[in-house]
Design a protein around this motif. Structure first.
Motif, PDB file in Angstrom:
ATOM      1  N   HIS A  60     -25.033  -6.812   9.384  1.00 25.63           N
ATOM      2  CA  HIS A  60     -25.388  -5.817  10.405  1.00 25.63           C
ATOM      3  C   HIS A  60     -24.675  -4.503  10.072  1.00 25.63           C
ATOM      4  N   HIS A  62     -22.877  -0.592  10.856  1.00 22.07           N
ATOM      5  CA  HIS A  62     -22.062   0.212  11.776  1.00 22.07           C
ATOM      6  C   HIS A  62     -22.077   1.645  11.279  1.00 22.07           C
ATOM      7  N   HIS A 104     -22.254  -5.110   6.870  1.00 20.38           N
ATOM      8  CA  HIS A 104     -21.374  -6.226   6.532  1.00 20.38           C
ATOM      9  C   HIS A 104     -21.710  -7.475   7.329  1.00 20.38           C
ATOM     10  N   GLU A 106     -19.677 -11.007   9.034  1.00 23.42           N
ATOM     11  CA  GLU A 106     -18.397 -11.571   9.454  1.00 23.42           C
ATOM     12  C   GLU A 106     -18.701 -13.014   9.848  1.00 23.42           C
TER      13      GLU A 106
HETATM   14 MN    MN Z   1     -19.342  -5.793  12.508  1.00 26.86          MN
END
Ligand code: MN
Length: 284
Positions: A60, A62, A104, A106
């Motif tokens: 996703h 940012h 990125h 996570e």
């Molecule tokens: Mn994130």
């Protein structure tokens, strides 16, 4: 003694789900984030049930701010479009400057056991929102820790801890907003009085035990609650039976905030540009 910072609000976090279905406690975020300037979001995640975290946060984007992830327990793998790969383990911090764009993932690197920690979003000043992205993993062993004369253990993640007796620079210093991020562990019957510059916004998040605040607005703050403080005055934190909390403070930017999910800019036009850039594959 100077006046104490007054308590503006004490509020519980809200249960939320994010990523591919990670259950978390949203402590700061959504409507009214201007009140927490320069901070945009604080999530607490903590569960020993893999169903609550196993889906993780697949790739996703940012843009426009920084994300700070602090792991208390567990293992989380980060991968991004710049080729960075990092494994966050208990006590580690990841400081990611999304700036003009990072994509990125996570993902938990565990099938069972406890996963516990925090993610804090720190805004960037307008002039840096389209700057170069950056990323650093900071191992727990590289994060300064100290014990105060009162026996309080302090993990100095960012900024400068100073209680008038001990001073300690944190692992990270950032310009403009000068974020202060301390993990304070108060044993039973202890007291700590961290100094913060006047004008800095400050909040406390109690994640274990019960914190006691003195003064005119004396009250007990149980775990899972955020305390929003006035922008100046002294701080006195104590606990009869022990408490663990995050102290988060910084210099407000005082700039307009327009957020659309993982994009935080100053105007609607900049958000529309971020959406176009992401759609066109040129965000990052
Ligand atoms: Mn994130």
């Amino acid at each position: 003694m100077n006046p104490l910072r007054s308590v503006l609000a004490i509020q519980p976090g809200q249960p939320a789900s994010d990523g591919a279905g990670v259950r978390l406690n949203r402590v700061i975020g959504g409507a009214g984030i201007e009140r927490f300037d320069p901070f945009l979001m604080l999530d607490e995640f903590g569960s020993d049930n893999p169903d609550d975290y196993i889906a993780g946060f697949p790739p996703h984007p940012h843009r426009g701010f920084e994300t700070i992830t602090y792991m208390l327990e567990g293992r989380m793998r980060h991968e991004d479009h710049l080729g960075n790969v990092g494994l966050l383990q208990s006590g580690d911090v990841q400081w990611m400057t999304a700036a003009r764009g990072i994509i990125h993932s996570e993902m938990p690197e565990q099938q069972q056991g406890v996963m516990r920690g925090f993610q804090l979003w720190l805004n960037l000043p307008a002039k840096d929102k389209l700057g170069d992205p950056a990323y650093q993993d900071i191992a727990a062993s590289k994060i300064p820790r100290l014990s105060t004369s009162g026996g309080v253990e302090v993990v100095v993640i960012a900024g400068q801890f100073d209680d008038g007796k001990v001073q300690q620079s944190g692992a990270v210093q950032r310009p403009h907003t000068d974020p202060q991020l301390f993990d304070l562990r108060l044993p039973a019957g202890s007291l700590v009085a961290p100094r913060l510059p006047d004008g800095y916004r400050a909040v406390l998040y109690v994640y274990e035990g019960v914190l006691e605040l003195p003064g005119a607005s004396a009250q007990d703050v149980p775990a899972g609650h955020l305390v929003r403080l006035s922008d100046s005055g002294e701080l006195q934190l104590s606990s009869r039976n022990g408490a663990k909390l995050l102290l988060i403070a910084g210099k407000p930017l005082g700039e307009p905030i327009v957020q659309y999910g993982p994009f935080v800019m100053n105007t609607r036009e900049e958000i529309e540009q971020a959406l176009r850039d992401f759609h066109d594959g040129v965000l990052a």
